[in-house]
Design a protein around this motif. Sequence first.
Motif, PDB file in Angstrom:
ATOM      1  N   GLU A   1       4.524  13.360  -5.897  1.00 39.35           N
ATOM      2  CA  GLU A   1       4.470  12.201  -4.996  1.00 39.35           C
ATOM      3  C   GLU A   1       5.208  12.465  -3.690  1.00 39.35           C
ATOM      4  N   LEU A   2       6.336  13.171  -3.777  1.00 38.15           N
ATOM      5  CA  LEU A   2       7.060  13.524  -2.555  1.00 38.15           C
ATOM      6  C   LEU A   2       6.232  14.453  -1.678  1.00 38.15           C
ATOM      7  N   GLU A   3       5.708  15.499  -2.287  1.00 41.63           N
ATOM      8  CA  GLU A   3       4.963  16.509  -1.523  1.00 41.63           C
ATOM      9  C   GLU A   3       3.678  15.951  -0.937  1.00 41.63           C
ATOM     10  N   ASP A   4       3.066  14.996  -1.620  1.00 43.63           N
ATOM     11  CA  ASP A   4       1.839  14.371  -1.110  1.00 43.63           C
ATOM     12  C   ASP A   4       2.131  13.143  -0.255  1.00 43.63           C
ATOM     13  N   MET A   5       3.426  12.813  -0.106  1.00 47.73           N
ATOM     14  CA  MET A   5       3.850  11.634   0.668  1.00 47.73           C
ATOM     15  C   MET A   5       3.185  10.364   0.130  1.00 47.73           C
ATOM     16  N   THR A   6       3.115  10.248  -1.201  1.00 50.14           N
ATOM     17  CA  THR A   6       2.463   9.096  -1.820  1.00 50.14           C
ATOM     18  C   THR A   6       3.445   8.193  -2.573  1.00 50.14           C
ATOM     19  N   LEU A   7       4.726   8.235  -2.184  1.00 49.77           N
ATOM     20  CA  LEU A   7       5.659   7.273  -2.757  1.00 49.77           C
ATOM     21  C   LEU A   7       5.179   5.880  -2.370  1.00 49.77           C
ATOM     22  N   SER A   8       5.551   4.892  -3.112  1.00 46.39           N
ATOM     23  CA  SER A   8       5.105   3.530  -2.812  1.00 46.39           C
ATOM     24  C   SER A   8       5.662   3.067  -1.462  1.00 46.39           C
ATOM     25  N   ALA A   9       4.952   2.151  -0.850  1.00 49.43           N
ATOM     26  CA  ALA A   9       5.420   1.577   0.418  1.00 49.43           C
ATOM     27  C   ALA A   9       6.776   0.912   0.215  1.00 49.43           C
ATOM     28  N   GLN A  10       6.972   0.297  -0.936  1.00 55.46           N
ATOM     29  CA  GLN A  10       8.236  -0.363  -1.238  1.00 55.46           C
ATOM     30  C   GLN A  10       9.385   0.650  -1.286  1.00 55.46           C
TER      31      GLN A  10
ATOM     32  N   GLU B   1      10.169   1.897   2.173  1.00 56.32           N
ATOM     33  CA  GLU B   1      10.897   0.842   2.882  1.00 56.32           C
ATOM     34  C   GLU B   1      12.360   0.804   2.451  1.00 56.32           C
ATOM     35  N   LYS B   2      12.625   0.945   1.158  1.00 55.05           N
ATOM     36  CA  LYS B   2      14.003   0.943   0.670  1.00 55.05           C
ATOM     37  C   LYS B   2      14.796   2.120   1.236  1.00 55.05           C
ATOM     38  N   ILE B   3      14.173   3.292   1.280  1.00 55.50           N
ATOM     39  CA  ILE B   3      14.845   4.473   1.830  1.00 55.50           C
ATOM     40  C   ILE B   3      15.165   4.246   3.308  1.00 55.50           C
ATOM     41  N   GLY B   4      14.181   3.775   4.058  1.00 54.30           N
ATOM     42  CA  GLY B   4      14.391   3.519   5.478  1.00 54.30           C
ATOM     43  C   GLY B   4      15.451   2.456   5.718  1.00 54.30           C
ATOM     44  N   ALA B   5      15.442   1.402   4.939  1.00 55.04           N
ATOM     45  CA  ALA B   5      16.431   0.336   5.087  1.00 55.04           C
ATOM     46  C   ALA B   5      17.835   0.849   4.778  1.00 55.04           C
ATOM     47  N   ALA B   6      17.958   1.689   3.760  1.00 50.80           N
ATOM     48  CA  ALA B   6      19.263   2.252   3.420  1.00 50.80           C
ATOM     49  C   ALA B   6      19.788   3.131   4.551  1.00 50.80           C
ATOM     50  N   VAL B   7      18.905   3.898   5.165  1.00 55.01           N
ATOM     51  CA  VAL B   7      19.307   4.762   6.283  1.00 55.01           C
ATOM     52  C   VAL B   7      19.774   3.916   7.467  1.00 55.01           C
TER      53      VAL B   7
END
Length: 89
Positions: A59-68, A71-77
């Motif tokens: 999922e990481l390599e295909d960039m297919t993690l969920s939108a949620q 969003e959580k990763i971006g919000a934490a950053v």
Amino acid sequence: MDLDDKIRSPKGLVACLRDMGNGTSRLFFDDVIADKDVNPINWRHDYFYTFTPELPNSELEDMTLSAQLFEKIGAAVVARLLALNGRVK
């Protein structure tokens, strides 16, 4: 700003991707401090911030993690950068 003026905040966040060896990886985030405000060359580790749960490599390599999750990763950053730079109330 059309061009990079090379000015940086003295505090930042570094991310790394660690393969856990079992088909999963984790993102790790650490606070860093710049050696200078203009065109910093060296960033010194300051403090461990957080890491994600183990994420499937596929999922990481295909960039297919969920939108949620993205969003959580971006919000934490963004939240951490605001806190590091004294911009939260």
